[in-house]
Design an enzyme around this catalytic site. Structure first.
Site, PDB file in Angstrom:
ATOM      1  N   LYS A   1       1.275   4.350  -2.864  1.00 21.29           N
ATOM      2  CA  LYS A   1       1.069   5.784  -2.608  1.00 21.29           C
ATOM      3  C   LYS A   1       2.344   6.588  -2.919  1.00 21.29           C
ATOM      4  O   LYS A   1       2.261   7.753  -3.296  1.00 21.29           O
ATOM      5  CB  LYS A   1       0.590   5.998  -1.166  1.00 21.29           C
ATOM      6  CG  LYS A   1      -0.824   5.445  -0.922  1.00 21.29           C
ATOM      7  CD  LYS A   1      -1.858   6.063  -1.867  1.00 21.29           C
ATOM      8  CE  LYS A   1      -3.264   5.576  -1.601  1.00 21.29           C
ATOM      9  NZ  LYS A   1      -4.292   6.214  -2.433  1.00 21.29           N
TER      10      LYS A   1
ATOM     11  N   TYR B   1       0.842  -1.208   0.000  1.00 23.45           N
ATOM     12  CA  TYR B   1       0.000   0.000   0.000  1.00 23.45           C
ATOM     13  C   TYR B   1       0.873   1.252   0.000  1.00 23.45           C
ATOM     14  O   TYR B   1       0.676   2.167  -0.806  1.00 23.45           O
ATOM     15  CB  TYR B   1      -0.927   0.010   1.227  1.00 23.45           C
ATOM     16  CG  TYR B   1      -1.709   1.305   1.346  1.00 23.45           C
ATOM     17  CD1 TYR B   1      -2.810   1.548   0.523  1.00 23.45           C
ATOM     18  CD2 TYR B   1      -1.330   2.308   2.249  1.00 23.45           C
ATOM     19  CE1 TYR B   1      -3.517   2.750   0.605  1.00 23.45           C
ATOM     20  CE2 TYR B   1      -2.029   3.501   2.326  1.00 23.45           C
ATOM     21  CZ  TYR B   1      -3.117   3.713   1.510  1.00 23.45           C
ATOM     22  OH  TYR B   1      -3.814   4.903   1.586  1.00 23.45           O
TER      23      TYR B   1
HETATM   24  N1  LIG Z   1      -8.746   6.465   5.585  1.00 21.74           N
HETATM   25  C1  LIG Z   1      -7.439   6.617   5.710  1.00 21.74           C
HETATM   26  O1  LIG Z   1      -6.864   6.412   6.802  1.00 21.74           O
HETATM   27  C2  LIG Z   1      -6.633   7.084   4.523  1.00 21.74           C
HETATM   28  C3  LIG Z   1      -5.361   7.643   4.765  1.00 21.74           C
HETATM   29  C4  LIG Z   1      -4.602   8.073   3.680  1.00 21.74           C
HETATM   30  C5  LIG Z   1      -5.086   7.942   2.410  1.00 21.74           C
HETATM   31  N2  LIG Z   1      -6.324   7.387   2.198  1.00 21.74           N
HETATM   32  C6  LIG Z   1      -6.782   7.254   0.813  1.00 21.74           C
HETATM   33  O2  LIG Z   1      -8.020   7.917   0.674  1.00 21.74           O
HETATM   34  C7  LIG Z   1      -8.737   7.361  -0.427  1.00 21.74           C
HETATM   35  C8  LIG Z   1     -10.181   7.149  -0.031  1.00 21.74           C
HETATM   36  O3  LIG Z   1     -10.256   6.164   0.977  1.00 21.74           O
HETATM   37  P1  LIG Z   1     -11.258   6.271   2.211  1.00 21.74           P
HETATM   38  O4  LIG Z   1     -10.432   6.439   3.437  1.00 21.74           O
HETATM   39  O5  LIG Z   1     -12.320   7.247   1.934  1.00 21.74           O
HETATM   40  O6  LIG Z   1     -11.797   4.758   2.222  1.00 21.74           O
HETATM   41  P2  LIG Z   1     -13.243   4.152   1.933  1.00 21.74           P
HETATM   42  O7  LIG Z   1     -14.256   4.767   2.830  1.00 21.74           O
HETATM   43  O8  LIG Z   1     -13.060   2.668   1.980  1.00 21.74           O
HETATM   44  O9  LIG Z   1     -13.556   4.615   0.432  1.00 21.74           O
HETATM   45  C9  LIG Z   1     -12.931   4.014  -0.670  1.00 21.74           C
HETATM   46  C10 LIG Z   1     -13.731   4.319  -1.914  1.00 21.74           C
HETATM   47  O10 LIG Z   1     -13.090   3.683  -3.027  1.00 21.74           O
HETATM   48  C11 LIG Z   1     -14.050   2.952  -3.752  1.00 21.74           C
HETATM   49  N3  LIG Z   1     -13.474   1.778  -4.378  1.00 21.74           N
HETATM   50  C12 LIG Z   1     -12.826   0.742  -3.766  1.00 21.74           C
HETATM   51  N4  LIG Z   1     -12.496  -0.189  -4.665  1.00 21.74           N
HETATM   52  C13 LIG Z   1     -12.936   0.260  -5.871  1.00 21.74           C
HETATM   53  C14 LIG Z   1     -12.891  -0.239  -7.194  1.00 21.74           C
HETATM   54  N5  LIG Z   1     -12.327  -1.439  -7.472  1.00 21.74           N
HETATM   55  N6  LIG Z   1     -13.455   0.474  -8.194  1.00 21.74           N
HETATM   56  C15 LIG Z   1     -14.052   1.656  -7.936  1.00 21.74           C
HETATM   57  N7  LIG Z   1     -14.109   2.204  -6.705  1.00 21.74           N
HETATM   58  C16 LIG Z   1     -13.555   1.507  -5.686  1.00 21.74           C
HETATM   59  C17 LIG Z   1     -15.102   2.546  -2.723  1.00 21.74           C
HETATM   60  O11 LIG Z   1     -16.360   2.356  -3.373  1.00 21.74           O
HETATM   61  P3  LIG Z   1     -17.019   0.940  -3.739  1.00 21.74           P
HETATM   62  O12 LIG Z   1     -16.624  -0.024  -2.667  1.00 21.74           O
HETATM   63  O13 LIG Z   1     -18.488   1.265  -3.752  1.00 21.74           O
HETATM   64  O14 LIG Z   1     -16.497   0.604  -5.079  1.00 21.74           O
HETATM   65  C18 LIG Z   1     -15.144   3.782  -1.846  1.00 21.74           C
HETATM   66  O15 LIG Z   1     -16.041   4.720  -2.380  1.00 21.74           O
HETATM   67  C19 LIG Z   1      -7.982   6.096  -0.826  1.00 21.74           C
HETATM   68  O16 LIG Z   1      -7.210   6.339  -1.974  1.00 21.74           O
HETATM   69  C20 LIG Z   1      -7.077   5.835   0.361  1.00 21.74           C
HETATM   70  O17 LIG Z   1      -5.907   5.144   0.004  1.00 21.74           O
HETATM   71  C21 LIG Z   1      -7.102   6.959   3.225  1.00 21.74           C
END
Ligand SMILES: NC(=O)c1ccc[n+]([C@@H]2O[C@H](COP(=O)([O-])OP(=O)(O)OC[C@H]3O[C@@H](n4cnc5c(N)ncnc54)[C@H](OP(=O)(O)O)[C@@H]3O)[C@@H](O)[C@H]2O)c1
Length: 265
Positions: free
Chosen positions: A158, A154
Site C-alpha cells: 500500500k 501488505y
Molecule cells: N477492509 C479494510 O479494512 C481495508 C482497509 C484499507 C484498505 N482496504 C483495501 O480496500 C480494497 C477492497 O477491499 P475490501 O475491504 O472491499 O475487501 P473484500 O471485501 O475482500 O473485497 C476485495 C475484492 O477484491 C477482489 N479480488 C481479490 N482477489 C482478486 C483477484 N486475484 N483478481 C480480481 N479480483 C480480486 C475480490 O473479488 P473476487 O474474490 O470475486 O475476485 C473482491 O471483490 C483492497 O484494495 C484493500 O486492500 C481495505
C-alpha cells in the site's frame, strides 16, 4: 446527472468495490465490473440495471495474472468500452509474521495489489490521455504510511500504491486526469476473512473503535474524487490518526509499532 461515460471497478464482487458500484451507478452510462466471482457480479449488475437503468458489463478475471489483465483490456477494446473513470480497488491482505507466511499468498498479494493496479493504469491511460479526460481512484490504505509488523508485506504494497498515485497524479495533471489515493483504516468487509491465515483469526479488540462503515469510506472517496483531491483518509478518526502519524518522528513510530498492534489474539 450522468457525468461518467464508462466506469471500471476492480474487485466489485464485495466490500468497497461493490459499494462504489452502488453509489456511482446513477452517475454512469456504462459500468464495467471486474472480479473472479462472476456470479456475484451478475447479481449486482442485475440490481443496478433495474434500479438505475445503467448498462453493466461483467468480466471475470484474476487480476493477479498479467495475461488476464491483457485479456480484459482486449475485451474492452473489442466492445468499444473506453473507461473515463478507473477504480483500482481489488486487493488482499495477509495477517501474521512474515517468516511464517505462505510465499504463494504473498506473491499473489504483491501481484494483485501492486502489479495489477499499475498494469491496469498502464493499459487504460493511453485512451484517457488521448481524450484529455479521466479519473483514477487507487485504493490504498492507512497502512501505506505505517510499517506494520504482522502485516508487513501488505503495508508495503500500500506504500507503493500511495507513492505511485502521488507521482502519477503530477505526471497527468496537464492531461486533465485526476489521480486520487484512498487510504481507509479498518472497514468491515470480506478483507479480514481473506487476510486471516486460520479460520476465526482475530485481533486486538481496541481496533474496533477505529472501524469506519464502508458506506462512509466510499462516499468520502467520491467527494474527494469530485473535488479532484490527491488523497483522502475517510472517517475523522482515521484522518486524525494519519495527521498524527505524519508528525511523529520515525523513532517514536517504531516504539508504537513494537507493541505489535496487528498481532493476532
Ligand atoms: N477492509 C479494510 O479494512 C481495508 C482497509 C484499507 C484498505 N482496504 C483495501 O480496500 C480494497 C477492497 O477491499 P475490501 O475491504 O472491499 O475487501 P473484500 O471485501 O475482500 O473485497 C476485495 C475484492 O477484491 C477482489 N479480488 C481479490 N482477489 C482478486 C483477484 N486475484 N483478481 C480480481 N479480483 C480480486 C475480490 O473479488 P473476487 O474474490 O470475486 O475476485 C473482491 O471483490 C483492497 O484494495 C484493500 O486492500 C481495505
Amino acid at each position: 446527472m450522468k457525468d461518467i461515460a464508462c466506469l471500471l471497478i476492480t474487485g466489485a464482487s464485495s466490500g468497497l468495490g461493490e459499494e462504489f458500484a452502488r453509489q456511482l451507478a446513477h452517475r454512469c452510462e456504462t459500468m464495467v465490473l471486474v472480479a473472479r466471482r462472476g456470479d456475484r457480479l451478475t447479481t449486482l449488475a442485475g440490481e443496478l440495471v433495474r434500479e438505475y437503468g445503467v448498462q453493466v458489463r461483467c468480466f471475470e478475471a484474476d487480476l493477479s495474472i498479467s495475461a488476464q489483465r491483457n485479456q480484459l483490456a482486449a475485451a474492452l477494446a473489442e466492445k468499444k468500452l473506453h473507461p473515463d473513470c478507473l477504480i483500482n480497488n481489488a486487493g488482499i491482505g495477509d495477517y501474521g509474521t512474515f517468516a511464517d507466511a505462505s510465499w504463494e499468498k504473498l506473491e499473489t498479494m504483491m501481484r494483485l495489489n501492486m502489479e495489477g493496479l499499475t498494469h491496469l493504469c498502464h493499459l487504460i491511460l493511453p485512451d484517457m490521455i488521448s481524450r484529455q479526460h479521466g479519473s483514477i481512484i487507487n485504493i490504498s490504505s492507512l497502512a501505506s504510511i505505517l510499517p506494520i509488523p504482522d502485516f508487513a508485506v501488505y503495508a508495503a504494497t500500500k506504500a507503493f500504491v500511495s507513492s505511485f498515485s502521488e507521482a502519477l497524479r503530477i505526471e497527468l495533471k496537464e492531461c486533465c486526469i485526476n489521480v486520487l489515493a484512498v487510504c481507509p483504516g479498518p472497514v468491515h468487509t470480506e478483507f479480514g476473512k481473506v487476510a486471516a491465515r486460520v479460520q476465526g483469526q482475530d485481533f486486538d479488540g481496541m481496533r474496533e473503535w477505529f472501524y469506519v462503515d464502508k458506506e462512509q469510506v466510499v462516499s468520502e472517496a467520491i467527494m474527494a474524487m469530485d473535488a479532484r483531491n490527491a488523497r483522502v483518509y475517510p472517517g475523522w478518526k482515521i484522518a486524525l490518526a494519519a495527521a498524527g502519524i505524519s508528525l511523529l518522528p520515525l523513532a517514536v513510530l517504531r516504539l508504537i509499532m513494537s507493541t505489535r498492534p496487528r498481532k493476532s489474539a
